[in-house]
Motif scaffolding. Sequence first.
Motif, mmCIF file in Angstrom:
data_model
loop_
_atom_site.group_PDB
_atom_site.id
_atom_site.type_symbol
_atom_site.label_atom_id
_atom_site.label_comp_id
_atom_site.label_asym_id
_atom_site.label_seq_id
_atom_site.Cartn_x
_atom_site.Cartn_y
_atom_site.Cartn_z
ATOM 1 N N UNK A 175 33.840 -18.156 9.829
ATOM 2 C CA UNK A 175 34.534 -18.761 8.697
ATOM 3 C C UNK A 175 35.402 -17.786 7.921
ATOM 4 N N UNK A 176 34.947 -16.552 7.762
ATOM 5 C CA UNK A 176 35.605 -15.645 6.822
ATOM 6 C C UNK A 176 36.511 -14.616 7.476
ATOM 7 N N UNK A 177 36.055 -14.040 8.575
ATOM 8 C CA UNK A 177 36.807 -12.942 9.192
ATOM 9 C C UNK A 177 38.123 -13.483 9.755
ATOM 10 N N UNK A 178 39.199 -12.738 9.542
ATOM 11 C CA UNK A 178 40.496 -13.161 10.057
ATOM 12 C C UNK A 178 40.426 -13.306 11.575
ATOM 13 N N UNK A 179 40.724 -14.505 12.079
ATOM 14 C CA UNK A 179 40.662 -14.824 13.510
ATOM 15 C C UNK A 179 39.267 -14.595 14.104
ATOM 16 N N UNK A 203 38.262 -10.003 4.660
ATOM 17 C CA UNK A 203 37.965 -11.353 5.118
ATOM 18 C C UNK A 203 37.939 -12.311 3.935
ATOM 19 N N UNK A 204 37.842 -13.591 4.224
ATOM 20 C CA UNK A 204 37.960 -14.616 3.190
ATOM 21 C C UNK A 204 36.907 -14.454 2.101
ATOM 22 N N UNK A 205 35.681 -14.052 2.484
ATOM 23 C CA UNK A 205 34.647 -13.915 1.457
ATOM 24 C C UNK A 205 34.913 -12.741 0.533
ATOM 25 N N UNK A 230 29.637 -15.991 9.145
ATOM 26 C CA UNK A 230 30.649 -15.221 8.410
ATOM 27 C C UNK A 230 31.833 -14.894 9.327
#
Lengths: 189, 423
Positions: free
Chosen positions: B87-91, A51-53, B84
């Motif tokens: 915002x962060x996890x793909x899809x 993931x992005x983080x 999280x």
Amino acid sequence: MATVETADSATLDDEAGGVRRRDFINIAAVSFAGAGAVATVFPLVNQMNPSADVLALASIEVDISAIETGQAIKTSWRKQPIFIRNLTEAEITEANSVSLTELRDPESLADRTTPGKENWLITLGVCTHLGCVPLGAAQGEVKGEYDGYFCPCHGSHYDTAARIRKGPAPTNLEVPEHEFLSDTVVKIG
Amino acid sequence: MSFPWAKEYKPATEFGQWMDEKLPLPRFIYNSLGAGYPAPRNLNYMWNFGSLAGIFLVVQIVTGIILAMHYAANANIAFDSVEHIMRDVNSGWMFRYAHANGASFFFIAIYLHIGRGLYYGSYKAPREMIWLLGVVIYLLAMATAFMGYVLPWGQMSFWGAKVITGLFEAIPLVGKPIQELLLGGFAPDNAALNRFFSLHYLLPFVMAGVIILHIWSLHIPGSNNPTGVDVKGPQDTVPFHPYYTAKDGWTLGLALIFFSIMLFFLPNFLGHAENYIPANPLSTPANIVPEWYFWPWYAILRAFTVDFLFIPAKLLGVLAMFSAILVWFFLPWLDRSPVRSGDYRPRFKKFFWFGLIPCILVLGYCGGAHAEEPFVMMSQIATAYYFAHFLIILPLLSRIEKPEPLPNSITEAVTGKPLEQAS
């Protein structure tokens, strides 16, 4: 016989040539649903990727000014150990004296370091056999028969350029992508 | 399975033959959802919502398993872990919005499915068990949805958990210990959050199990139909596949379009902005209401404002709220009219469309509104009518109503020709 047999149900049965008018609707509908299903499956699987983080921490900057010649430090990059070693002249000479043809994974020290900074050997501290952390970075640890690193799990010996010399590991310790931002700061990843 | 003229499963391949001898799963599917299940030929679109609810349960299970991969059931980080995901996890945003809105779509489908059963008398003999199992599925769905709403650990999550577990406190003598047992504490905290997460993951699979029983018991008498008249012969039915698989597929497509509109353009329309504020045990939101699908029951809970005899108002509200659903368990024996379909019951039809349905809509509206006048008064009247419908009107109607003549068969109702000539 059993079900509703009306005039228009004739279109449901095979016409001459085996082609039915309803086949087109069938194939179109199922293809459309299939395309939708494939488009849905992609994010269903992709969500398991980092993931992005996690990706945001994919590169680090390390201050190497305090590492004396002959010393090595362990640091962590992408949740994996990194060895940064300041090679001595003797270690550099030892590494360069080996003929590449003798090596299982032929690479020269120059291939594995930055030009002009050949004394800085930066590798993953992950044995290429099955992923243990080799010994040899910290003071007093066993360095193996070739004065580099020694993996205690299954006995892989690495030389002063962290190249595999003996034991089951298939390749040299991996050198991560890195770049010297200045004489004292290196960016890894 | 249900009718002697049901098509027999014939494996098309040698592997199919081998499989049929070892584990006749394809035969089971064929007889339940395939050409081997003869369904009445006159089912209208109201018969599409059972399968739709099932599909949305699958959507909930798939998106829920994914969310559980990224969610942390710990009161300190649960809220952040949801952000999280967003915002962060793909899809991740898509899965969370799909899960939140999917619950609403599941309830839309299940309410239309229940309403269909109420109007067309699908709960009557010989289908009582199907109805009873359906009520069980609905209760499980409510418990699951409630516990799921607690997991983001926002303000609405926290206060929802507090209010709903507070219902059990109304039970005389043992109420307080029961509430503390449910929460694992004196107020919702880590212990409650963890057990809600565990049960929220478990109950959908229990639902899936009860749904299998629901369908199993359905396939013994076969589906009801808009006339309520029993299937009398092969002319009255069509094979489930391709007729109803295609029809269900078409409405599934429509439902997915509406679902996509909600998911991609109005993802928070049905939510509460308050739940984007982390749980704060020291401050209650100004207007605390559950999700829309609980509003009618919530209005019944709040309709009781004064003590009656020696029973406190709080307990009365709780009893009424639970009774409002539990009365459904007695419905097959409260409505004694032998005529199933509301189409042939002139008085029932009026009470249904102009009594029960507006009553539930009013309750729904009041449940979502502030607990003040005129909504309290409206809730009280509607609550009284709701119980009157099930406990007085339905039993009386079945005695005094003169139903319209029923068609001799489904085929006659559809084609105007008697069963024998229709083929």
